[in-house]
Design a protein around this motif. Sequence first.
Motif, PDB file in Angstrom:
ATOM      1  N   CYS A  49       6.998  -5.814  -1.719  1.00 20.14           N
ATOM      2  CA  CYS A  49       5.842  -6.376  -1.001  1.00 20.14           C
ATOM      3  C   CYS A  49       6.269  -6.962   0.339  1.00 20.14           C
ATOM      4  O   CYS A  49       6.040  -8.149   0.631  1.00 20.14           O
ATOM      5  CB  CYS A  49       5.137  -7.441  -1.845  1.00 20.14           C
ATOM      6  SG  CYS A  49       4.337  -6.794  -3.322  1.00 20.14           S
ATOM      7  N   ILE A  50       6.899  -6.131   1.167  1.00 17.67           N
ATOM      8  CA  ILE A  50       7.451  -6.639   2.423  1.00 17.67           C
ATOM      9  C   ILE A  50       6.362  -7.029   3.411  1.00 17.67           C
ATOM     10  O   ILE A  50       6.649  -7.720   4.400  1.00 17.67           O
ATOM     11  CB  ILE A  50       8.396  -5.607   3.053  1.00 17.67           C
ATOM     12  CG1 ILE A  50       7.653  -4.308   3.386  1.00 17.67           C
ATOM     13  CG2 ILE A  50       9.566  -5.324   2.134  1.00 17.67           C
ATOM     14  CD1 ILE A  50       8.511  -3.305   4.137  1.00 17.67           C
ATOM     15  N   THR A  51       5.127  -6.632   3.179  1.00 22.03           N
ATOM     16  CA  THR A  51       4.042  -7.062   4.059  1.00 22.03           C
ATOM     17  C   THR A  51       3.654  -8.514   3.793  1.00 22.03           C
ATOM     18  O   THR A  51       3.030  -9.152   4.635  1.00 22.03           O
ATOM     19  CB  THR A  51       2.805  -6.167   3.863  1.00 22.03           C
ATOM     20  OG1 THR A  51       2.393  -6.212   2.483  1.00 22.03           O
ATOM     21  CG2 THR A  51       3.125  -4.722   4.240  1.00 22.03           C
ATOM     22  N   ARG A  52       4.047  -9.032   2.619  1.00 24.50           N
ATOM     23  CA  ARG A  52       3.722 -10.430   2.275  1.00 24.50           C
ATOM     24  C   ARG A  52       4.963 -11.292   2.115  1.00 24.50           C
ATOM     25  O   ARG A  52       4.886 -12.514   2.146  1.00 24.50           O
ATOM     26  CB  ARG A  52       2.899 -10.456   0.977  1.00 24.50           C
ATOM     27  CG  ARG A  52       1.608  -9.662   1.089  1.00 24.50           C
ATOM     28  CD  ARG A  52       0.909  -9.500  -0.244  1.00 24.50           C
ATOM     29  NE  ARG A  52       0.418 -10.768  -0.772  1.00 24.50           N
ATOM     30  CZ  ARG A  52      -0.262 -10.883  -1.911  1.00 24.50           C
ATOM     31  NH1 ARG A  52      -0.516  -9.794  -2.636  1.00 24.50           N
ATOM     32  NH2 ARG A  52      -0.675 -12.053  -2.327  1.00 24.50           N
ATOM     33  N   VAL A  53       6.115 -10.665   1.896  1.00 23.17           N
ATOM     34  CA  VAL A  53       7.373 -11.405   1.763  1.00 23.17           C
ATOM     35  C   VAL A  53       8.351 -10.844   2.786  1.00 23.17           C
ATOM     36  O   VAL A  53       8.854  -9.732   2.641  1.00 23.17           O
ATOM     37  CB  VAL A  53       7.956 -11.270   0.339  1.00 23.17           C
ATOM     38  CG1 VAL A  53       9.256 -12.059   0.246  1.00 23.17           C
ATOM     39  CG2 VAL A  53       6.964 -11.751  -0.707  1.00 23.17           C
ATOM     40  N   ASN A  54       8.613 -11.626   3.824  1.00 24.24           N
ATOM     41  CA  ASN A  54       9.535 -11.197   4.874  1.00 24.24           C
ATOM     42  C   ASN A  54      10.948 -11.128   4.312  1.00 24.24           C
ATOM     43  O   ASN A  54      11.436 -12.098   3.734  1.00 24.24           O
ATOM     44  CB  ASN A  54       9.467 -12.180   6.043  1.00 24.24           C
ATOM     45  CG  ASN A  54      10.072 -11.606   7.310  1.00 24.24           C
ATOM     46  OD1 ASN A  54      10.791 -10.614   7.256  1.00 24.24           O
ATOM     47  ND2 ASN A  54       9.772 -12.229   8.434  1.00 24.24           N
ATOM     48  N   GLN A  55      11.629 -10.014   4.495  1.00 26.46           N
ATOM     49  CA  GLN A  55      12.940  -9.811   3.893  1.00 26.46           C
ATOM     50  C   GLN A  55      14.087 -10.271   4.782  1.00 26.46           C
ATOM     51  O   GLN A  55      15.245 -10.241   4.357  1.00 26.46           O
ATOM     52  CB  GLN A  55      13.131  -8.318   3.567  1.00 26.46           C
ATOM     53  CG  GLN A  55      12.088  -7.759   2.618  1.00 26.46           C
ATOM     54  CD  GLN A  55      12.137  -8.420   1.247  1.00 26.46           C
ATOM     55  OE1 GLN A  55      13.196  -8.469   0.611  1.00 26.46           O
ATOM     56  NE2 GLN A  55      11.005  -8.925   0.792  1.00 26.46           N
ATOM     57  N   GLY A  56      13.792 -10.728   6.009  1.00 26.52           N
ATOM     58  CA  GLY A  56      14.875 -11.126   6.905  1.00 26.52           C
ATOM     59  C   GLY A  56      15.577  -9.912   7.472  1.00 26.52           C
ATOM     60  O   GLY A  56      14.972  -8.884   7.742  1.00 26.52           O
ATOM     61  N   PRO A 105       0.806  -1.238   0.000  1.00 27.61           N
ATOM     62  CA  PRO A 105       0.000   0.000   0.000  1.00 27.61           C
ATOM     63  C   PRO A 105       0.827   1.271   0.000  1.00 27.61           C
ATOM     64  O   PRO A 105       0.405   2.297  -0.538  1.00 27.61           O
ATOM     65  CB  PRO A 105      -0.819  -0.133   1.299  1.00 27.61           C
ATOM     66  CG  PRO A 105      -0.947  -1.607   1.512  1.00 27.61           C
ATOM     67  CD  PRO A 105       0.355  -2.183   1.042  1.00 27.61           C
ATOM     68  N   ASP A 106       2.044   1.214   0.571  1.00 25.88           N
ATOM     69  CA  ASP A 106       2.897   2.399   0.572  1.00 25.88           C
ATOM     70  C   ASP A 106       3.770   2.482  -0.674  1.00 25.88           C
ATOM     71  O   ASP A 106       4.634   3.358  -0.778  1.00 25.88           O
ATOM     72  CB  ASP A 106       3.779   2.421   1.820  1.00 25.88           C
ATOM     73  CG  ASP A 106       4.717   1.217   1.889  1.00 25.88           C
ATOM     74  OD1 ASP A 106       4.615   0.335   1.012  1.00 25.88           O
ATOM     75  OD2 ASP A 106       5.551   1.168   2.815  1.00 25.88           O
ATOM     76  N   GLY A 107       3.578   1.547  -1.637  1.00 24.21           N
ATOM     77  CA  GLY A 107       4.331   1.575  -2.879  1.00 24.21           C
ATOM     78  C   GLY A 107       5.608   0.771  -2.883  1.00 24.21           C
ATOM     79  O   GLY A 107       6.347   0.789  -3.879  1.00 24.21           O
ATOM     80  N   ASN A 108       5.902   0.058  -1.802  1.00 25.31           N
ATOM     81  CA  ASN A 108       7.137  -0.735  -1.752  1.00 25.31           C
ATOM     82  C   ASN A 108       7.096  -1.840  -2.797  1.00 25.31           C
ATOM     83  O   ASN A 108       6.191  -2.690  -2.767  1.00 25.31           O
ATOM     84  CB  ASN A 108       7.325  -1.339  -0.354  1.00 25.31           C
ATOM     85  CG  ASN A 108       8.724  -1.885  -0.156  1.00 25.31           C
ATOM     86  OD1 ASN A 108       9.235  -2.618  -0.991  1.00 25.31           O
ATOM     87  ND2 ASN A 108       9.339  -1.517   0.960  1.00 25.31           N
ATOM     88  N   PRO A 109       8.061  -1.900  -3.730  1.00 27.66           N
ATOM     89  CA  PRO A 109       8.002  -2.886  -4.816  1.00 27.66           C
ATOM     90  C   PRO A 109       8.351  -4.304  -4.379  1.00 27.66           C
ATOM     91  O   PRO A 109       8.123  -5.251  -5.138  1.00 27.66           O
ATOM     92  CB  PRO A 109       9.049  -2.362  -5.809  1.00 27.66           C
ATOM     93  CG  PRO A 109      10.025  -1.610  -4.981  1.00 27.66           C
ATOM     94  CD  PRO A 109       9.225  -0.998  -3.864  1.00 27.66           C
TER      95      PRO A 109
END
Length: 610
Positions: free
Chosen positions: A447-454, A441-445
């Motif tokens: 998708c850190i709300t669905r893919v945990n980046q560690g 929703p904030d435009g992050n490409p």
Amino acid sequence: MPFLKERNKVSRSRQLENLTRKNGLRHAIFNTVGDKYIGEWRNDFKTGKGALLTRYRQLYEGDFDEGYRHGFGVLAYELENKIFVLEYRGNWKRGRMHGFGLRRFRDGGVYIGDWKNGKRHGYGLMWYPNGDFYAGDWVKDKRQGLGMLVRPDVNRYEGSWYNDMKHGKGRFIHLTTGQMQQGVWIRDVCVYCTFIDIRYRQSAIRPTKYPIQKFRRNVSDITQPHHDDNFLLRWLRARSWDAEAAEKMLRQSMKWRQQWEVDGALKTWQPSETLLTYYPYGSTGVDKEDSPVVIVPFGGLDIVGMLHAVGRQDFIKMTIQVLEKYMQEAAERGVQKVSVIFDLEAFNLRQYAWRPAGEVIISLIQMYEANYPEILKTCYIINAPRVFAIAFNVIKRFLNEYTLGKMLIFKNDSKKWKKAILETIDPSNLPQHYGGNLTDPDGNPRCITRVNQGGKVPKHLYKRSFEQNPDSVTAKQYTTAVIKKGEKLLLDYIVADEGCFLKWEFRTESHDIRFGVTLKDADGNSTAVVPHKRVAAHQIDESGVVACQSPATYTVTFDNSYSLLRSKKLHYEILVTPPVEKMNILPQEDESIDEGVTSTAATTSVHNSV
């Protein structure tokens, strides 16, 4: 008046020159290089009908234009017994095969079809010396477009080609076994494929045997109602249709599931907040065949921090829970496999030189191979740095051929790996960072709300002490030596057992050093394992690992012989690991997570340069 005299339009010398030009039919013309031509001429050029025998004993008969083979003609070459054999018969353009023609290659192959500028281009038929037959499109001498390849055993592939490889949609018909493999190929590897039986499978030469019923009866005491034929087929395929081996593998896996309570307590187990925050994984959708797509930003995994914050057992339990989650999602969608995007951006090999970290990764690979066979559809390994080749050479020995065949490795070239990913996954199911359309929703490409980046695990979350931090240089970890100008430091390591690894990590102060590793086997033969070259170890720490053969002696060389003015101060840690045969993924009661690797004693000597 002389200056008013009309001049001739053509000088006398030019008139005489024109009389000497070759025009019309000539009986025989020889040139200084040994060629012989009989035929028609125009203005000193071979033009019209003619025959040319070259100094290379090639004979061409046909049309010429301005000295070139142009039009229709036949080319032959002479054998040792003075017999001419047909090489090409067809159309020519400016000396090259162009248009429609037949060519017999000297290795026995035959091609009939379209040519362009001397190369097969267009539609054509090709008979290969090994018995293969191809009918389809060509581009610049490569099979490209739509085509059919028939093997000598009558099995055949029908579908798309690119750059001489099966690439795109297609089907491979196994007539000898009575099956058809249909799906998507990428660079000669089928990455999205399904097998179905042909109607006349029972009449095939070697029909595939499906011992499903017998296999089901033999394992009925350990299977559950939801274990359908597709589930049992996975184990049979993993053991090449050997029912006894498949039964043994399945029984061992069921014991493993009981040991880890995969079908019981693990389903309700709640991971710690540290795992939920720093374990890198996620999913944003499915591929074009409805299989779940798992995204693993592996470069964001802080394995050292994880093992200190949550321990090895919880880290393994989290991995099992993730695997079970996506296998359950696949089953609900009526599929059996998952696709994986394995992102190595910011991958750091250094932390895996720590023994507990390296062992837990290898243990997870062994666990996956033993308990989750035939579930991988495709694994896109992207943004692979150069050092990944070192790690991959170690771990691939623990992967079977099926898993290796599903891996597609790409360097840090987003154009290439995005194109490959989008062939099988729709953009609507991918984050924008991976070539899709999805953003947060904030435009992050990403998708850190669905893919945990560690990410880096904060040290205040560590639950276990770690006296030796792999991110710091301490006297306990590193040995310090000064290599004088014009001298070398040689370290000899004796390897007596199979399955050992030689690991190294070093840095210098202010200046570079020449580094290399050589191997001397039992017969006294020396081989360069790591070529000797200068490395900028004063700018970044150098580390690496190689699999050892035994018995052998490995010599690690730090060479300062090229320096006539400066001595070099070196900090290094070099060790030979114990044999890695089978690793138990269960934590041992008497083993501490901060147990390091004890370096094998090395014989050290300093040599003056010759």
